[in-house]
Scaffold this motif. Structure first.
Motif, PDB file in Angstrom:
ATOM      1  N   GLN A  20      20.115  22.035  67.602  1.00 38.39           N
ATOM      2  CA  GLN A  20      20.277  23.261  68.379  1.00 38.39           C
ATOM      3  C   GLN A  20      20.919  22.883  69.711  1.00 38.39           C
ATOM      4  O   GLN A  20      20.835  21.735  70.146  1.00 38.39           O
ATOM      5  CB  GLN A  20      18.911  23.912  68.669  1.00 38.39           C
ATOM      6  N   VAL A  21      21.546  23.843  70.338  1.00 38.72           N
ATOM      7  CA  VAL A  21      22.070  23.634  71.690  1.00 38.72           C
ATOM      8  C   VAL A  21      21.222  24.461  72.638  1.00 38.72           C
ATOM      9  O   VAL A  21      21.078  25.677  72.459  1.00 38.72           O
ATOM     10  CB  VAL A  21      23.558  24.029  71.791  1.00 38.72           C
ATOM     11  N   VAL A  22      20.636  23.793  73.629  1.00 40.39           N
ATOM     12  CA  VAL A  22      19.796  24.451  74.626  1.00 40.39           C
ATOM     13  C   VAL A  22      20.633  24.706  75.872  1.00 40.39           C
ATOM     14  O   VAL A  22      21.331  23.810  76.352  1.00 40.39           O
ATOM     15  CB  VAL A  22      18.574  23.576  74.984  1.00 40.39           C
ATOM     16  N   ALA A  23      20.588  25.932  76.370  1.00 48.86           N
ATOM     17  CA  ALA A  23      21.241  26.305  77.625  1.00 48.86           C
ATOM     18  C   ALA A  23      20.136  26.485  78.661  1.00 48.86           C
ATOM     19  O   ALA A  23      19.208  27.262  78.459  1.00 48.86           O
ATOM     20  CB  ALA A  23      22.030  27.597  77.454  1.00 48.86           C
ATOM     21  N   TYR A  24      20.239  25.752  79.778  1.00 53.14           N
ATOM     22  CA  TYR A  24      19.193  25.767  80.801  1.00 53.14           C
ATOM     23  C   TYR A  24      19.819  25.865  82.189  1.00 53.14           C
ATOM     24  O   TYR A  24      20.804  25.193  82.478  1.00 53.14           O
ATOM     25  CB  TYR A  24      18.344  24.496  80.725  1.00 53.14           C
ATOM     26  N   THR A  25      19.249  26.713  83.030  1.00 55.04           N
ATOM     27  CA  THR A  25      19.645  26.749  84.439  1.00 55.04           C
ATOM     28  C   THR A  25      18.430  26.491  85.328  1.00 55.04           C
ATOM     29  O   THR A  25      17.423  27.206  85.233  1.00 55.04           O
ATOM     30  CB  THR A  25      20.310  28.081  84.849  1.00 55.04           C
ATOM     31  N   SER A  31      15.626  29.035  79.987  1.00 52.50           N
ATOM     32  CA  SER A  31      16.462  28.413  78.964  1.00 52.50           C
ATOM     33  C   SER A  31      16.379  29.207  77.677  1.00 52.50           C
ATOM     34  O   SER A  31      15.449  29.989  77.456  1.00 52.50           O
ATOM     35  CB  SER A  31      16.021  26.973  78.710  1.00 52.50           C
ATOM     36  N   THR A  32      17.370  28.989  76.827  1.00 55.70           N
ATOM     37  CA  THR A  32      17.401  29.559  75.490  1.00 55.70           C
ATOM     38  C   THR A  32      18.203  28.599  74.630  1.00 55.70           C
ATOM     39  O   THR A  32      18.728  27.605  75.128  1.00 55.70           O
ATOM     40  CB  THR A  32      17.998  30.983  75.486  1.00 55.70           C
ATOM     41  N   SER A  33      18.314  28.897  73.343  1.00 55.14           N
ATOM     42  CA  SER A  33      19.060  27.989  72.474  1.00 55.14           C
ATOM     43  C   SER A  33      19.847  28.780  71.436  1.00 55.14           C
ATOM     44  O   SER A  33      19.621  29.960  71.218  1.00 55.14           O
ATOM     45  CB  SER A  33      18.113  27.022  71.770  1.00 55.14           C
ATOM     46  N   GLY A  34      20.759  28.066  70.787  1.00 57.56           N
ATOM     47  CA  GLY A  34      21.561  28.636  69.720  1.00 57.56           C
ATOM     48  C   GLY A  34      21.979  27.539  68.763  1.00 57.56           C
ATOM     49  O   GLY A  34      21.794  26.355  69.041  1.00 57.56           O
ATOM     50  N   GLU A  42      26.003  32.934  74.575  1.00 57.91           N
ATOM     51  CA  GLU A  42      25.774  34.370  74.356  1.00 57.91           C
ATOM     52  C   GLU A  42      24.312  34.728  74.604  1.00 57.91           C
ATOM     53  O   GLU A  42      24.005  35.689  75.311  1.00 57.91           O
ATOM     54  CB  GLU A  42      26.181  34.736  72.931  1.00 57.91           C
ATOM     55  N   ARG A  43      23.414  33.936  74.035  1.00 58.81           N
ATOM     56  CA  ARG A  43      21.981  34.198  74.233  1.00 58.81           C
ATOM     57  C   ARG A  43      21.573  34.015  75.683  1.00 58.81           C
ATOM     58  O   ARG A  43      20.715  34.740  76.205  1.00 58.81           O
ATOM     59  CB  ARG A  43      21.156  33.286  73.322  1.00 58.81           C
ATOM     60  N   PHE A  44      22.190  33.031  76.355  1.00 59.87           N
ATOM     61  CA  PHE A  44      21.875  32.781  77.758  1.00 59.87           C
ATOM     62  C   PHE A  44      22.258  33.996  78.609  1.00 59.87           C
ATOM     63  O   PHE A  44      21.489  34.433  79.461  1.00 59.87           O
ATOM     64  CB  PHE A  44      22.587  31.518  78.257  1.00 59.87           C
ATOM     65  N   GLN A  45      23.449  34.540  78.377  1.00 61.76           N
ATOM     66  CA  GLN A  45      23.876  35.720  79.135  1.00 61.76           C
ATOM     67  C   GLN A  45      22.925  36.885  78.900  1.00 61.76           C
ATOM     68  O   GLN A  45      22.575  37.615  79.842  1.00 61.76           O
ATOM     69  CB  GLN A  45      25.303  36.099  78.758  1.00 61.76           C
ATOM     70  N   GLU A  46      22.488  37.076  77.665  1.00 63.71           N
ATOM     71  CA  GLU A  46      21.517  38.136  77.360  1.00 63.71           C
ATOM     72  C   GLU A  46      20.209  37.891  78.099  1.00 63.71           C
ATOM     73  O   GLU A  46      19.617  38.812  78.668  1.00 63.71           O
ATOM     74  CB  GLU A  46      21.259  38.203  75.861  1.00 63.71           C
ATOM     75  N   GLY A  49      20.364  38.710  81.781  1.00 62.48           N
ATOM     76  CA  GLY A  49      20.292  40.164  81.951  1.00 62.48           C
ATOM     77  C   GLY A  49      18.871  40.680  81.840  1.00 62.48           C
ATOM     78  O   GLY A  49      18.428  41.499  82.657  1.00 62.48           O
ATOM     79  N   ILE A  50      18.137  40.196  80.836  1.00 61.70           N
ATOM     80  CA  ILE A  50      16.737  40.594  80.652  1.00 61.70           C
ATOM     81  C   ILE A  50      15.890  40.137  81.836  1.00 61.70           C
ATOM     82  O   ILE A  50      15.043  40.880  82.344  1.00 61.70           O
ATOM     83  CB  ILE A  50      16.182  40.030  79.328  1.00 61.70           C
ATOM     84  N   PHE A  51      16.121  38.905  82.292  1.00 65.69           N
ATOM     85  CA  PHE A  51      15.385  38.335  83.420  1.00 65.69           C
ATOM     86  C   PHE A  51      15.537  39.226  84.659  1.00 65.69           C
ATOM     87  O   PHE A  51      14.550  39.626  85.280  1.00 65.69           O
ATOM     88  CB  PHE A  51      15.917  36.922  83.701  1.00 65.69           C
ATOM     89  N   PHE A  52      16.794  39.583  84.998  1.00 66.34           N
ATOM     90  CA  PHE A  52      17.011  40.401  86.192  1.00 66.34           C
ATOM     91  C   PHE A  52      16.545  41.841  85.992  1.00 66.34           C
ATOM     92  O   PHE A  52      16.052  42.465  86.933  1.00 66.34           O
ATOM     93  CB  PHE A  52      18.467  40.333  86.646  1.00 66.34           C
ATOM     94  N   GLN A  53      16.657  42.369  84.789  1.00 72.64           N
ATOM     95  CA  GLN A  53      16.156  43.722  84.520  1.00 72.64           C
ATOM     96  C   GLN A  53      14.647  43.769  84.756  1.00 72.64           C
ATOM     97  O   GLN A  53      14.126  44.716  85.349  1.00 72.64           O
ATOM     98  CB  GLN A  53      16.488  44.152  83.087  1.00 72.64           C
ATOM     99  N   ASP A  54      13.950  42.720  84.335  1.00 70.30           N
ATOM    100  CA  ASP A  54      12.503  42.639  84.542  1.00 70.30           C
ATOM    101  C   ASP A  54      12.180  42.576  86.043  1.00 70.30           C
ATOM    102  O   ASP A  54      11.252  43.240  86.505  1.00 70.30           O
ATOM    103  CB  ASP A  54      11.936  41.416  83.818  1.00 70.30           C
ATOM    104  N   LEU A  55      12.954  41.785  86.796  1.00 68.23           N
ATOM    105  CA  LEU A  55      12.726  41.705  88.245  1.00 68.23           C
ATOM    106  C   LEU A  55      12.925  43.063  88.913  1.00 68.23           C
ATOM    107  O   LEU A  55      12.157  43.452  89.790  1.00 68.23           O
ATOM    108  CB  LEU A  55      13.675  40.687  88.890  1.00 68.23           C
ATOM    109  N   ILE A  56      13.960  43.782  88.479  1.00 69.10           N
ATOM    110  CA  ILE A  56      14.251  45.105  89.043  1.00 69.10           C
ATOM    111  C   ILE A  56      13.127  46.082  88.709  1.00 69.10           C
ATOM    112  O   ILE A  56      12.618  46.791  89.581  1.00 69.10           O
ATOM    113  CB  ILE A  56      15.612  45.619  88.534  1.00 69.10           C
ATOM    114  N   GLU A  57      12.738  46.129  87.429  1.00 71.13           N
ATOM    115  CA  GLU A  57      11.694  47.068  87.000  1.00 71.13           C
ATOM    116  C   GLU A  57      10.365  46.808  87.688  1.00 71.13           C
ATOM    117  O   GLU A  57       9.629  47.741  87.994  1.00 71.13           O
ATOM    118  CB  GLU A  57      11.518  47.005  85.482  1.00 71.13           C
ATOM    119  N   ASN A  58      10.054  45.535  87.938  1.00 73.10           N
ATOM    120  CA  ASN A  58       8.784  45.186  88.566  1.00 73.10           C
ATOM    121  C   ASN A  58       8.886  45.044  90.083  1.00 73.10           C
ATOM    122  O   ASN A  58       7.902  44.700  90.732  1.00 73.10           O
ATOM    123  CB  ASN A  58       8.234  43.896  87.948  1.00 73.10           C
ATOM    124  N   GLN A  59      10.072  45.303  90.621  1.00 76.68           N
ATOM    125  CA  GLN A  59      10.320  45.216  92.061  1.00 76.68           C
ATOM    126  C   GLN A  59       9.874  43.872  92.638  1.00 76.68           C
ATOM    127  O   GLN A  59       9.212  43.799  93.669  1.00 76.68           O
ATOM    128  CB  GLN A  59       9.649  46.383  92.786  1.00 76.68           C
TER     129      GLN A  59
END
Length: 95
Positions: A20-25, A31-34, A42-46, A49-59
Motif C-alpha cells: 500500500q502507499v501511505v500518504a501522511y502530513t 494519514s490515509t493509504s491507497g 485522491e484519498r488524502f485530498q478527500e 476536506g473531511i478534516f477541515f469540514q469537521d473543524l468548521i462544524e465543531n468550531q
C-alpha cells in the motif's frame, strides 16, 4: 452557489508499506493509504476536506490548528512545517 474554499500547500510524505502507499502530513498529523500513489493522493485530498469540514462544524479550527503548531498571521493560517529533508545520520551497527 459555489462552495467557498481555500488553497493549502501541505507537505505530504508517500511511503510504501505492505503493498500500500501511505500518504501522511505532519502539518495535520493525518494519514490515509491507497493501492498506489494516485489512489493515496485522491484519498488524502478527500481526508483533508473531511478534516477541515469537521473543524468548521465543531468550531474548533483555532484550537486544533494552534495545537498542531500552525500560526495565524493576518487572518491566514500557516502550517508549522517549512521543509522536509533527508538527513544522513549514524546509528549503531546491527545485523
Amino acid at each position: 452557489m459555489q462552495d467557498a474554499s481555500l488553497q493549502l500547500n501541505l507537505p505530504v510524505s508517500f511511503i510504501t508499506e505492505d503493498h500500500q502507499v501511505v500518504a501522511y502530513t505532519p502539518a495535520l498529523d493525518i494519514s490515509t493509504s491507497g493501492k498506489d500513489e494516485a489512489e493515496a493522493k485522491e484519498r488524502f485530498q478527500e481526508l483533508v476536506g473531511i478534516f477541515f469540514q469537521d473543524l468548521i462544524e465543531n468550531q474548533t479550527i483555532d484550537t486544533v490548528l494552534t495545537d498542531l503548531g500552525w500560526s495565524k498571521v493576518a487572518a491566514q493560517w500557516n502550517p508549522p512545517v517549512v521543509s522536509q529533508q533527508s538527513l544522513n545520520v549514524r546509528v549503531p551497527a546491527f545485523a
